[in-house]
Structure formats: C-alpha cells, structure tokens
Design a protein around this motif. Structure first.
Motif, PDB file in Angstrom:
ATOM      1  N   GLY A   3     -13.792 -73.125 -71.237  1.00  0.00           N
ATOM      2  CA  GLY A   3     -13.160 -73.407 -72.514  1.00  0.00           C
ATOM      3  C   GLY A   3     -13.702 -74.621 -73.233  1.00  0.00           C
ATOM      4  N   ARG A  63     -11.742 -66.105 -73.307  1.00  0.00           N
ATOM      5  CA  ARG A  63     -10.329 -66.404 -73.111  1.00  0.00           C
ATOM      6  C   ARG A  63      -9.499 -65.172 -73.407  1.00  0.00           C
ATOM      7  N   THR A  73      -4.746 -69.689 -78.503  1.00  0.00           N
ATOM      8  CA  THR A  73      -5.999 -69.611 -77.747  1.00  0.00           C
ATOM      9  C   THR A  73      -7.106 -70.381 -78.457  1.00  0.00           C
TER      10      THR A  73
END
Length: 172
Positions: A3, A63, A73
């Motif tokens: 991420g 994700r 997100t």
C-alpha cells in the motif's frame, strides 16, 4: 505489492462496478425491495490477480475495497504512500440500479462495501496493459482506469465530478 508504493504519475484502476455487494446486503438486511435485482459481487480474486501479475509484474499497489468502499481504500493508499489521488466520477463503473438505490438510501456509492472488486495502482506505462489483462478475465470485464496519483503533501483524495467541479473524497 504494498500500500505504500503509489507514486505521482501512477494510474489507478478498479476491476469493475462498485457498490453491488453492500447494496445487496443492505437490501436483504432491511427487507428493502427494488424493482430490479441487485446481486452481491462476492468472488475469489486470486485468478484475476494472477493474470494481472503475469501481465504487469511491477504492480505497485493492490487492495480489496471492502470496508469503507472505494473512498476509504484510496485514502488508505494515499496516506500510506504519502501522495494524493485524483479520480474522475464519470470513469468509475457503477450499475445504474446501485446508484439509484444509494440515492434512495442517502448513500454515496464510493463508501459502499465491495467483496469481488479490487483497486490497483501501477506505473503510467503499464496501465493500458494492466487494463487489458483485467478486462480479459471474467472478473475484470468492466475494469476501468479511474484516476491518477499526484503529488500532494496533504495526501488528499479528490474527485473531478460529472458537473465539472472537484471535491475531496474524505474518509468514511
């Protein structure tokens, strides 16, 4: 694939229409009936992810936009990567019946849960190849490039609206 790897210039993709799962579950839990059927998008995404990684081994972020939907997100990815994001409202796939149900319920589809969708961030030169790989898979047929990663010290997610304005897409 983490991420914190989104970089300014990267492209943001989603594997298909958002909000199906959350609206389907809400309608069942609350005994809401609509004139159309809204089905959950629950699916195992390992096959789609494998096809994506085969096509673009250097995907920066992946994700699952479940809790908090697409908006949360993207905010998580922006914060973890130390960048901002700009998405385009008219590029985000969302079924008309989901949009209508959300409007009826006073919800924004950006914040509705998904169970069979994913968000990917990749280098700009890889975006078209990644999109083609996603669309070639049954779970990614409605995939779309929805925006870009930008430099932003505040790590905001913003959306260019269909009305021609821009708004902040905040955390849920």
């Amino acid at each position: 694939i983490r991420g914190d790897r989104a970089r300014p210039g990267d492209r943001i993709l989603v594997s298909g229409a958002i909000g199906d799962h959350g609206v389907a579950i809400m309608s069942l839990r609350e005994n809401l009936e609509f004139e159309t059927t809204i089905e959950s998008d629950t699916a195992a995404l390992h096959g789609l992810v494998a096809a994506m990684v085969d096509a673009v081994p250097g995907i920066h972020c992946l994700r699952d936009p479940t809790r908090g939907g697409l908006a949360t997100t993207l905010n998580e990815l922006a914060r973890q990567s130390g960048a901002g994001m700009v998405i385009a409202e008219d590029r985000i796939p969302c079924h008309a019946q989901v949009r209508a149900a959300c409007e009826f319920l006073g919800l924004d589809p950006l914040y509705v849960a998904n169970e069979g969708k994913l968000v990917a961030v990749c280098a700009p030169g890889d975006a078209d190849r990644l999109l083609a790989a996603m669309r070639a898979h049954p779970l990614g047929r409605a995939a779309a490039i929805i925006g870009d990663v930008i430099e932003d010290p505040h790590h905001f997610v913003q959306m260019d609206t269909s009305f021609g304005g821009r708004r902040v897409v905040d955390w849920l």
